[in-house]
Design an enzyme around this catalytic site. Sequence first.
Site, PDB file in Angstrom:
ATOM      1  N   ASP A  18       0.812  -1.227   0.000  1.00  0.00           N
ATOM      2  CA  ASP A  18       0.000   0.000   0.000  1.00  0.00           C
ATOM      3  C   ASP A  18       0.844   1.275   0.000  1.00  0.00           C
ATOM      4  OD1 ASP A  18      -2.265  -1.650   0.215  1.00  0.00           O
ATOM      5  OD2 ASP A  18      -2.179  -1.618   2.392  1.00  0.00           O
ATOM      6  N   SER A 158     -13.197   0.105   0.795  1.00  0.00           N
ATOM      7  CA  SER A 158     -12.765  -1.250   0.483  1.00  0.00           C
ATOM      8  C   SER A 158     -13.927  -2.202   0.731  1.00  0.00           C
ATOM      9  CB  SER A 158     -11.576  -1.639   1.371  1.00  0.00           C
ATOM     10  OG  SER A 158     -11.219  -2.989   1.164  1.00  0.00           O
ATOM     11  N   PHE A 159     -14.321  -2.945  -0.313  1.00  0.00           N
ATOM     12  CA  PHE A 159     -15.430  -3.908  -0.222  1.00  0.00           C
ATOM     13  C   PHE A 159     -16.718  -3.201   0.249  1.00  0.00           C
ATOM     14  CE2 PHE A 159     -11.868  -6.486  -0.863  1.00  0.00           C
ATOM     15  CZ  PHE A 159     -12.239  -7.768  -1.176  1.00  0.00           C
ATOM     16  N   GLU A 192     -11.547  -1.769  -4.080  1.00  0.00           N
ATOM     17  CA  GLU A 192     -10.886  -1.127  -2.944  1.00  0.00           C
ATOM     18  C   GLU A 192      -9.768  -0.211  -3.433  1.00  0.00           C
ATOM     19  OE1 GLU A 192      -9.072  -3.963  -0.349  1.00  0.00           O
ATOM     20  OE2 GLU A 192      -7.825  -4.838  -1.899  1.00  0.00           O
TER      21      GLU A 192
END
Length: 202
Positions: A18, A158-159, A192
């Site tokens: 990330d 995210s999701f 995401e």
Amino acid sequence: TAATPRPPRVRDPEKVHDPSTITVADGVRRFFSTGPGVLLMRESADGKWLREAQVFTEGNFPAWHEQTVPGNRGYLWAPDIIQIQGKFLLYYSVSTFGKNTSAIGLAVGTTLDPSSPQWQWEDRGPVLTSRSTDRFNAIDPAIFRDPTDGSLWMSFGSFWDGIHLVELDQTTGMQTDPAQKPVHLAYAPEIEAPFIHTRNGY
């Protein structure tokens, strides 16, 4: 026939998770990444990325991390950074895997050089939080400054119901209106980690 032996595994110091936007300060390229206390990476003279420091160290984590996300143990995710008015605004995620009891925090500093006497990060608390009852996950912040009017925005998610957007105050770095519901941008089953940039006038 005998199986071909596998080569020994060598830890790659450049392997990070990330990575944030790369920022240049005083001629040095740096970025932040997921890790204990948010990791700071620095580009060396030979072009390799080296682990240089971490923003929060054991014993100096903000108390709100554990209060807001009890399952978090100091491993902070998916940071992003932007420089505004001589200060660095560092956004990062406080969460636990597979859950949306999460928060996006903000730390503000004046230098990215850990050897400087000015190396210090002011904790400004959570910018945005989500709970199990929400249909979004407050992680994976990405910061965008509109070149047309200077307005500041944070996409995240995210999701769950996917990617969302909130406007940030250019002075404080916090939400302009915390009571306003985040704008829904996009959805897919495993979407995401958004990022917004300009291209051809868009």
